[in-house]
Design a protein around this motif. Structure first.
Motif, PDB file in Angstrom:
ATOM      1  N   ARG A  85       6.911 -10.459  -0.892  1.00 48.73           N
ATOM      2  CA  ARG A  85       5.604 -11.111  -0.968  1.00 48.73           C
ATOM      3  C   ARG A  85       5.823 -11.984  -2.704  1.00 48.73           C
ATOM      4  O   ARG A  85       3.862 -12.367  -2.591  1.00 48.73           O
ATOM      5  CB  ARG A  85       5.187  -9.403  -1.500  1.00 48.73           C
ATOM      6  N   PHE A  93       6.836 -14.257  14.053  1.00 52.28           N
ATOM      7  CA  PHE A  93       7.917 -14.057  14.354  1.00 52.28           C
ATOM      8  C   PHE A  93       8.551 -13.617  15.374  1.00 52.28           C
ATOM      9  O   PHE A  93       7.546 -14.198  16.227  1.00 52.28           O
ATOM     10  CB  PHE A  93       8.021 -11.833  14.203  1.00 52.28           C
ATOM     11  N   TYR A  99       1.603  -5.045  13.646  1.00 51.45           N
ATOM     12  CA  TYR A  99       1.446  -4.322  13.743  1.00 51.45           C
ATOM     13  C   TYR A  99       0.717  -3.145  14.475  1.00 51.45           C
ATOM     14  O   TYR A  99      -0.139  -3.214  14.959  1.00 51.45           O
ATOM     15  CB  TYR A  99       0.529  -3.749  12.418  1.00 51.45           C
ATOM     16  N   VAL A 114      -3.863  -6.644   1.249  1.00 50.02           N
ATOM     17  CA  VAL A 114      -3.174  -6.621  -0.150  1.00 50.02           C
ATOM     18  C   VAL A 114      -2.910  -7.259  -0.493  1.00 50.02           C
ATOM     19  O   VAL A 114      -2.718  -6.694  -1.851  1.00 50.02           O
ATOM     20  CB  VAL A 114      -1.614  -6.943   0.918  1.00 50.02           C
TER      21      VAL A 114
ATOM     22  N   ARG B 173      11.853  -4.302  13.034  1.00 44.55           N
ATOM     23  CA  ARG B 173      12.718  -4.110  11.797  1.00 44.55           C
ATOM     24  C   ARG B 173      11.416  -5.280  11.618  1.00 44.55           C
ATOM     25  O   ARG B 173      11.282  -5.238  10.115  1.00 44.55           O
ATOM     26  CB  ARG B 173      13.730  -5.240  11.791  1.00 44.55           C
ATOM     27  N   ASP B 174      11.770  -6.138  12.702  1.00 40.39           N
ATOM     28  CA  ASP B 174      10.446  -7.567  12.295  1.00 40.39           C
ATOM     29  C   ASP B 174       9.037  -7.019  11.644  1.00 40.39           C
ATOM     30  O   ASP B 174       8.393  -7.251  10.678  1.00 40.39           O
ATOM     31  CB  ASP B 174      10.093  -8.303  13.029  1.00 40.39           C
ATOM     32  N   MET B 175       8.401  -5.414  12.364  1.00 38.70           N
ATOM     33  CA  MET B 175       7.733  -5.002  12.212  1.00 38.70           C
ATOM     34  C   MET B 175       6.686  -4.760  10.479  1.00 38.70           C
ATOM     35  O   MET B 175       6.388  -5.685   9.739  1.00 38.70           O
ATOM     36  CB  MET B 175       6.309  -3.755  12.821  1.00 38.70           C
ATOM     37  N   GLU B 177       9.209  -6.115   8.494  1.00 37.25           N
ATOM     38  CA  GLU B 177       9.359  -7.660   7.750  1.00 37.25           C
ATOM     39  C   GLU B 177       8.065  -8.193   7.631  1.00 37.25           C
ATOM     40  O   GLU B 177       7.998  -9.436   6.452  1.00 37.25           O
ATOM     41  CB  GLU B 177      10.836  -8.687   8.258  1.00 37.25           C
ATOM     42  N   ALA B 178       7.669  -8.446   8.700  1.00 33.87           N
ATOM     43  CA  ALA B 178       6.174  -8.995   8.394  1.00 33.87           C
ATOM     44  C   ALA B 178       4.817  -8.727   7.611  1.00 33.87           C
ATOM     45  O   ALA B 178       4.213  -8.890   6.894  1.00 33.87           O
ATOM     46  CB  ALA B 178       5.303  -9.191  10.301  1.00 33.87           C
ATOM     47  N   ALA B 179       5.151  -7.387   7.266  1.00 26.87           N
ATOM     48  CA  ALA B 179       4.889  -6.734   6.241  1.00 26.87           C
ATOM     49  C   ALA B 179       5.145  -7.003   4.716  1.00 26.87           C
ATOM     50  O   ALA B 179       4.582  -6.987   4.089  1.00 26.87           O
ATOM     51  CB  ALA B 179       4.056  -5.423   6.600  1.00 26.87           C
ATOM     52  N   LEU B 180       6.685  -7.031   4.290  1.00 26.74           N
ATOM     53  CA  LEU B 180       6.755  -7.339   3.677  1.00 26.74           C
ATOM     54  C   LEU B 180       6.611  -8.726   3.152  1.00 26.74           C
ATOM     55  O   LEU B 180       6.203  -9.713   1.700  1.00 26.74           O
ATOM     56  CB  LEU B 180       8.478  -7.207   3.435  1.00 26.74           C
ATOM     57  N   VAL B 181       6.366  -9.934   3.751  1.00 27.40           N
ATOM     58  CA  VAL B 181       6.365 -11.624   3.856  1.00 27.40           C
ATOM     59  C   VAL B 181       4.513 -11.697   3.643  1.00 27.40           C
ATOM     60  O   VAL B 181       4.091 -12.355   2.780  1.00 27.40           O
ATOM     61  CB  VAL B 181       6.276 -11.712   5.181  1.00 27.40           C
ATOM     62  N   ASP B 182       3.828 -10.299   4.160  1.00 29.86           N
ATOM     63  CA  ASP B 182       1.787 -10.142   4.504  1.00 29.86           C
ATOM     64  C   ASP B 182       1.906  -9.831   2.968  1.00 29.86           C
ATOM     65  O   ASP B 182       0.998  -9.944   2.559  1.00 29.86           O
ATOM     66  CB  ASP B 182       1.554  -9.231   5.069  1.00 29.86           C
ATOM     67  N   GLY B 183       2.901  -9.621   2.018  1.00 31.08           N
ATOM     68  CA  GLY B 183       2.688  -9.197   0.603  1.00 31.08           C
ATOM     69  C   GLY B 183       2.722  -7.477  -0.273  1.00 31.08           C
ATOM     70  O   GLY B 183       2.891  -7.811  -0.832  1.00 31.08           O
ATOM     71  N   ASP B 184       3.418  -6.807   0.885  1.00 27.74           N
ATOM     72  CA  ASP B 184       3.925  -5.504   0.363  1.00 27.74           C
ATOM     73  C   ASP B 184       4.761  -5.053   0.392  1.00 27.74           C
ATOM     74  O   ASP B 184       5.961  -6.026   0.481  1.00 27.74           O
ATOM     75  CB  ASP B 184       4.088  -5.162   1.820  1.00 27.74           C
ATOM     76  N   SER B 185       5.246  -4.491  -0.998  1.00 31.63           N
ATOM     77  CA  SER B 185       6.206  -3.975  -1.498  1.00 31.63           C
ATOM     78  C   SER B 185       7.082  -2.516  -0.413  1.00 31.63           C
ATOM     79  O   SER B 185       6.266  -2.223   0.458  1.00 31.63           O
ATOM     80  CB  SER B 185       6.562  -2.822  -2.642  1.00 31.63           C
ATOM     81  N   ILE B 193       3.228   1.621   7.209  1.00 37.96           N
ATOM     82  CA  ILE B 193       3.908   0.861   8.608  1.00 37.96           C
ATOM     83  C   ILE B 193       4.280   1.692   9.003  1.00 37.96           C
ATOM     84  O   ILE B 193       4.632   2.517   9.942  1.00 37.96           O
ATOM     85  CB  ILE B 193       4.898  -0.736   8.194  1.00 37.96           C
TER      86      ILE B 193
END
Lengths: 376, 282
Positions: A85, A93, A99, A114, B173-175, B177-185, B193
């Motif tokens: 982040r 991907f 989502y 976010v 897992r991708d979903m 990881e997408a959220a991690l990249v999008d800025g989430d902890s 998610i």
């Protein structure tokens, strides 16, 4: 958050650099000593067969995989220890990774939520991006109600809405059918040029790599083989692997013997000596091999067929002929070695025919069988 | 089903009917008896269908004995237990499904948790009883909602862990990881998610813990007195020193069973889907 992003403001593209990066999973080395500079705004395609380390490299850059050794920088910032982040990246991907419990609108808004943008700003940007990727009428749908192509657009939209420093794309087209893939490929190239954002794109499809890339980086077995503009890596492959990987069909690789014929350097294919020409002739001395063995590389389109023996031509028998409509691929058997020629659709050749093939030594390459590197 | 003969269909239903009858007979008998008055109880042979239905057992139970208070106890304890087990277990399960610990520690931790279910509960009763009778910060856990809820929740923790790990493994897992990249902890990914996607499993797990706590007898018997006593103990309480109040007992059984039955019916969709999902991949 702003502190973590370093000095770059939002919407500013940044260069990427890998410096002697390694990744090991237990005893397996997935990426070995990778050094690679990606200038700001460039589209770099990581190309290689599956398991070559290209996806692992991308995931290390994304922060989804830890780095065993070396340094990765985005802009001036060393990102080795930063969580994903804090790296100011966006990723598309292979599976799109939408989502599934959220609508298209919510999917696009997610990265902005976010970052705690205002509602009005989020709405404005979501509608903007939806227009760019042409999914305005799908905003209320859930991902499962979308086609593959539509999902792909949402995934792309979710990546560009952030205006990140770097785009990461992991085989984003591989789940589309052939026709849609060609179309999306073109669009992707336009987007990338218009946004002028540094993009690292991973694929095993060389056509994608060639068409999209400013530069292609070819990897094999965790080792970077060659980096360069598509035309250059195609014309001047650095190694036997690159020569045999690029092109469809790939470069012909023939075992030859470097000799001299009445004082002039020549290459012997089977029993036939052919003049090496000045360039190849000069490179023979750079072979580190013991004995005179070398590997000769000739592109199929550089192979010329003759009905009769000509000086500098090699006798062969037609093994198989494949018609592709606008051209034909003729596979020849020359003393146990196979050579593919890409010739005009009406060039005469039948299975079993005896033909002579020749090539311009100026367009051929010589590889060292020991190091597997190009010597000319 | 395709290609089924009439005979096969009839045979199938006959088997289902026979099994259902065997399973449901005690339940029927319980309802039947709960509606019988004192007179009919003594009838020999017993009447198969109640002749003079009466509500006197229920009246005695609910009005005279104020049985519903035990119901409230049961509900509160079960909710505490389920909330506790599900919230802690979910966090644990998420961690164990996402982070690989060195030396195969993931597996060892999971297995150790499972051993909690292996030793008989009676083993823990005496230490727990002694501990619960001690005053901590002016509060005794003995005979309290929290006390029993804690024990029930802890007992069911392994169940929650094992079930939730299965559900989390089903999430691509991708979903995340997408959220991690999008800025989430990681924690935000879990909240935004993983938990929404695992919601059916979460509901199923919650219900299973709830029912387990609702039905638990031994610990509830020892660790409560009169204040926090739960339904199963109160049902057994109908056995007095000199006689057994059969009618009351049957009515108490019905009252105890009905809420769980309704809960299970309402959540059947989640339960079957949840159990199937968790089972296959867990």
């Amino acid at each position: 958050m702003m502190r973590l992003l370093g000095s770059r403001g939002e919407g500013r593209s940044a260069p990427v650099s890998f410096e002697r990066v390694c990744k090991r999973f237990g005893a397996v080395t997935a990426v070995d000593d990778l050094s690679l500079e990606v200038p700001n705004g460039e589209m770099l395609v990581l190309l290689g067969p599956s398991g070559c380390g290209k996806t692992t490299s991308l995931r290390m850059l994304a922060g989804l995989e830890s780095i065993t050794g070396g340094t990765i920088r985005i802009g001036e910032t060393v990102v080795n220890a930063l969580p994903p982040r804090a790296r100011d990246i966006a990723m598309v991907f292979q599976s799109y990774a939408l989502y599934s419990h959220l609508t298209v609108y919510e999917n696009l808004a997610y990265p902005l939520r976010v970052r705690k943008l205002s509602k009005a700003e989020i709405d404005h940007r979501v509608r903007d991006v939806a227009q760019v990727v042409q999914i305005e009428e799908l905003l209320d749908r859930k991902p499962r109600a979308l086609s593959g192509g539509q999902r792909q657009r949402v995934a792309l939209g979710r990546a560009i809405i952030r205006r990140p420093a770097v785009f990461l794309m992991d085989e984003p087209l591989s789940n589309l059918d052939a026709k849609l893939r060609l179309h999306t490929r073109g669009e992707l190239k336009r987007f990338q040029r218009e946004l002028a954002t540094t993009t690292i794109y991973v694929t095993h499809d060389q056509a994608e790599a060639m068409t999209l890339a400013d530069r292609v980086a070819i990897m094999n077995g965790g080792v970077l083989q060659q980096v360069g503009p598509p035309k250059e890596v195609y014309a001047r492959p650095a190694s036997v692997f690159v020569a045999g990987f690029l092109g469809s069909p790939p470069m012909n690789l023939l075992a030859v013997e470097a000799t001299s014929d009445h004082g002039a350097p020549s290459l012997r294919i089977g029993e036939t000596p052919i003049p090496a020409g000045d360039r190849l002739g000069a490179s023979i001395s750079r072979l580190r091999t013991n004995g005179n063995a070398a590997i000769l590389g000739v592109r199929p389109e550089d192979v010329v067929l003759h009905r009769t023996e000509e000086p500098g031509s090699v006798p062969s028998e037609v093994f198989v002929v494949e018609d592709l409509g606008n051209e034909r691929l003729v596979t020849l058997n020359a003393a146990g070695q196979y050579v593919v020629a890409r010739v005009h659709a009406d060039a005469p050749a039948e299975m079993g025919d005896r033909l002579w093939f020749a090539f311009d030594p100026g367009r051929a390459h010589l590889f060292d069988p020991l190091t597997e590197r190009r010597v000319d | 089903m395709v290609g089924e003969t009439t005979f096969e269909r009839v045979a199938k239903y006959a088997v289902v009917a026979a099994v259902s009858m065997i399973v449901l007979l005690p339940v029927y008998w319980m309802v039947n008896m709960s509606l019988k008055g004192k007179g009919e109880f003594a009838a020999r042979p017993p009447t198969l269908v109640v002749q003079q239905p009466t509500t006197e057992n229920y009246y005695d139970l609910l009005v005279t004995q104020r049985f519903y208070l035990k119901g409230i106890n049961s509900i509160v304890v079960a909710v505490i237990a389920a909330t506790l087990a599900v919230s802690i277990g979910t966090l644990g399960a998420y961690a164990l499904s996402r982070f690989r610990l060195p030396r195969n520690l993931n597996y060892h931790l999971l297995f150790t948790m499972l051993t909690i279910r292996m030793f008989p509960p009676i083993v823990t009763v005496i230490p727990l009883f002694a501990f619960y009778n001690r005053e901590i910060l002016g509060f005794k856990l003995f005979d309290s909602w929290l006390g029993l809820g804690l024990v029930h929740g802890f007992m069911e923790l392994p169940l929650v862990l094992w079930m939730m790990i299965g559900f989390f493994r089903d999430i691509p897992r991708d979903m995340e990881e997408a959220a991690l990249v999008d800025g989430d902890s990681r924690l935000a990914v879990l909240r935004k998610i993983a938990i929404p996607l695992a919601a059916p499993g979460l509901a199923a797990t919650f219900i299973l813990v709830f029912i387990a706590s609702w039905n638990e007898f031994l610990l509830a018997l020892i660790l409560t007195g009169s204040k926090a006593q739960t339904l199963p103990i109160a049902v057994a309480g109908q056995i007095a020193q000199y006689d057994v109040k059969w009618g009351n007992m049957m009515a108490a059984g019905v009252i105890t069973t009905v809420p769980v039955l309704i809960l299970a019916l309402l959540s059947q969709r989640y339960l079957t889907r949840g159990l199937a999902l968790g089972g296959v991949t867990g």
